[in-house]
Enzyme design. Structure first.
Site, short mmCIF file in Angstrom:
data_model
loop_
_atom_site.label_atom_id
_atom_site.label_comp_id
_atom_site.label_asym_id
_atom_site.label_seq_id
_atom_site.Cartn_x
_atom_site.Cartn_y
_atom_site.Cartn_z
NE ARG A 122 -4.05 -2.06 1.79
CZ ARG A 122 -4.06 -3.00 2.67
NH1 ARG A 122 -3.31 -2.98 3.65
NH2 ARG A 122 -4.70 -3.75 2.65
CE LYS A 144 -0.78 14.05 -13.89
NZ LYS A 144 -0.96 14.62 -15.35
CD GLU A 186 6.54 17.19 -22.17
OE1 GLU A 186 5.99 18.14 -21.83
OE2 GLU A 186 5.97 16.05 -23.00
CE LYS A 230 5.17 17.82 -13.77
NZ LYS A 230 5.33 16.59 -14.31
CD GLU A 240 -3.79 16.77 -15.26
OE1 GLU A 240 -2.83 16.42 -14.89
OE2 GLU A 240 -4.62 16.33 -16.10
NE ARG A 244 0.45 17.27 -12.41
CZ ARG A 244 0.98 16.45 -11.66
NH1 ARG A 244 0.82 16.62 -10.28
NH2 ARG A 244 2.11 16.03 -12.16
CG ASN A 248 -2.54 17.93 -19.88
OD1 ASN A 248 -1.55 17.27 -19.16
ND2 ASN A 248 -3.66 17.87 -19.01
CG HIS A 251 0.92 16.77 -23.80
ND1 HIS A 251 1.55 18.18 -23.77
CD2 HIS A 251 1.84 15.80 -23.22
CE1 HIS A 251 2.80 17.60 -23.20
NE2 HIS A 251 2.77 16.54 -23.02
CG HIS A 255 -1.34 12.54 -25.91
ND1 HIS A 255 -2.08 12.94 -24.50
CD2 HIS A 255 -0.07 12.23 -25.59
CE1 HIS A 255 -0.76 12.92 -23.78
NE2 HIS A 255 0.07 12.76 -24.08
CG HIS A 267 5.99 12.63 -25.66
ND1 HIS A 267 4.57 12.31 -25.69
CD2 HIS A 267 6.38 13.55 -24.61
CE1 HIS A 267 4.15 13.41 -24.73
NE2 HIS A 267 5.06 13.94 -24.08
#
Ligand code: GLY
Length: 371
Positions: A122, A144, A186, A230, A240, A244, A248, A251, A255, A267
């Protein structure tokens, strides 16, 4: 080079260290942060042979016993199967709740090792030791972590903050050109959303192999500034809920291009194409200053080119429609898009899917002088 540090005061605060010869400091940095005596290094088949022995020696010197799990490099291995093997490895090594995972590698390693740490017993401590530019400026910071499903990238994951991030910029020298360029997408994104001075610095001093060889101090400063940008977003919106989403930028279209290409385009290239397309689209549909936004799109495109990213999108909006529908950030018939109004001035706007497709059409249409 002096080590730069950036504190990240989220729910479980931690420090990011950026500098050279930091792999040798992983043990001393970890020691006061974790109570256990065992550390499991998780790395991949590219990074492990290069850097795991240095990290192992440093951890041992600081009083840890170590075990190392190495998985085959590449996004294709960011699977539930590899994640399951990691968990089994941690259990076989009898790591307990006080022990720690050390994620040594690029974004795939950091995301997967972070998710293993987040879920084993956990949740146990972990350190991010990013070795790629993408991982240093983006994925290692902010908590993340995830694995892919056959249905899409990063569909299973959580938020789990590391105890520290240790970015040794000396590792960047072993990246391929494509891996370096991936991170540059990025870096450019952060400059657009938050920092005109960084944008101008990148225009005069792009992050290239020559910069790594001749101006590593400057590269470290740029990386630290990216982490601050960031951090400033993440501390305001750790999970998010709103702000946040700014991260993106580029993106949603990016994507779709990445998925349509079957992940054969980098990417960074896809994010670059996405940033240029959404900026052109905003220019073309806005009732504001179209010329200024087309100018910004040209500057972003120039910056992408200077960083070795292809600026030719091989697809039309129609080609991307099906892939765009699978965006995991979609909310039913709506999607949150980041629309630029200028440098360091972006808004998050919820649009319908039809509006998104119209924006893609506008953004990917050739410029008038190219038509
Ligand atoms: N890479 C975007 C984020 O961490 O939110």
């Amino acid at each position: 080079m002096n080590t730069l540090t950036i504190d990240v005061p989220v729910s479980a605060p931690y420090r990011v260290h950026v500098g050279t010869r930091l792999l040798e400091q992983v043990g001393p940095i970890a020691r006061p942060l974790v109570s256990g005596r065992r550390a499991a290094i998780i790395t991949d088949s590219n990074v492990g042979p290069l850097y795991a022995p240095i990290v192992e020696a440093s951890l041992k010197e600081a009083g840890f016993s170590t075990v190392t799990f190495t998985f085959p490099a590449g996004e294709a291995h960011k699977t539930l199967a590899t994640y399951g093997q990691m968990l089994a490895f941690l259990a076989d090594a009898e790591l307990d709740r006080h022990d720690t995972v050390v994620a040594l590698g690029g974004g795939v390693t950091g995301d997967m090792a972070g998710f293993a740490a987040a879920t084993y017993l956990r949740g146990i401590a972990y350190l991010q030791v990013p070795t790629s530019l993408l991982a240093m400026v983006d994925s290692s910071v902010g908590g993340k972590c995830a694995v892919d499903l056959p249905q899409g990238k990063n569909l299973v994951g959580s938020f789990w903050q590391p105890r520290a991030v240790i970015a040794d910029v000396g590792c960047l020298g072993t990246l391929t050109d494509a891996q370096l360029a991936d991170g540059c997408g990025e870096v450019i994104k952060h400059a657009v959303i938050a920092d005109p001075a960084l944008f101008e610095l990148l225009e005069s001093h792009p992050i290239t192999r020559s910069a790594l060889e001749n101006a590593l101090d400057l590269v470290a400063t740029v990386i630290a500034r990216n982490i601050e940008i960031k951090r400033d977003v993440v501390v305001q919106d750790e999970r998010e809920a709103g702000l946040r989403k700014l991260l993106n930028f580029g993106h949603s279209i990016g994507h779709a291009i990445e998925a349509r290409a079957g992940y054969t385009l980098g990417h960074g290239t896809c994010v670059g194409l996405g940033m240029v397309a959404i900026t052109r689209a905003t220019a073309r549909i806005s009732d504001g200053d179209e010329t200024a936004l087309e100018g910004l799109a040209d500057r972003i495109e120039g910056l992408c080119r200077a960083h070795g990213l292809s600026v030719t999108c091989p697809y039309t909006a129609a080609d991307l429609k099906a892939a765009a529908l699978h965006d995991k950030k979609r909310r039913g018939e709506r999607i949150d898009l980041v629309l630029p109004r200028g440098l360091a001035s972006c808004t998050i706007q919820t649009v319908t899917l039809d509006e998104f497709f119209l924006l893609m059409e506008a953004g990917l249409a050739p410029k008038e002088d190219e038509a």
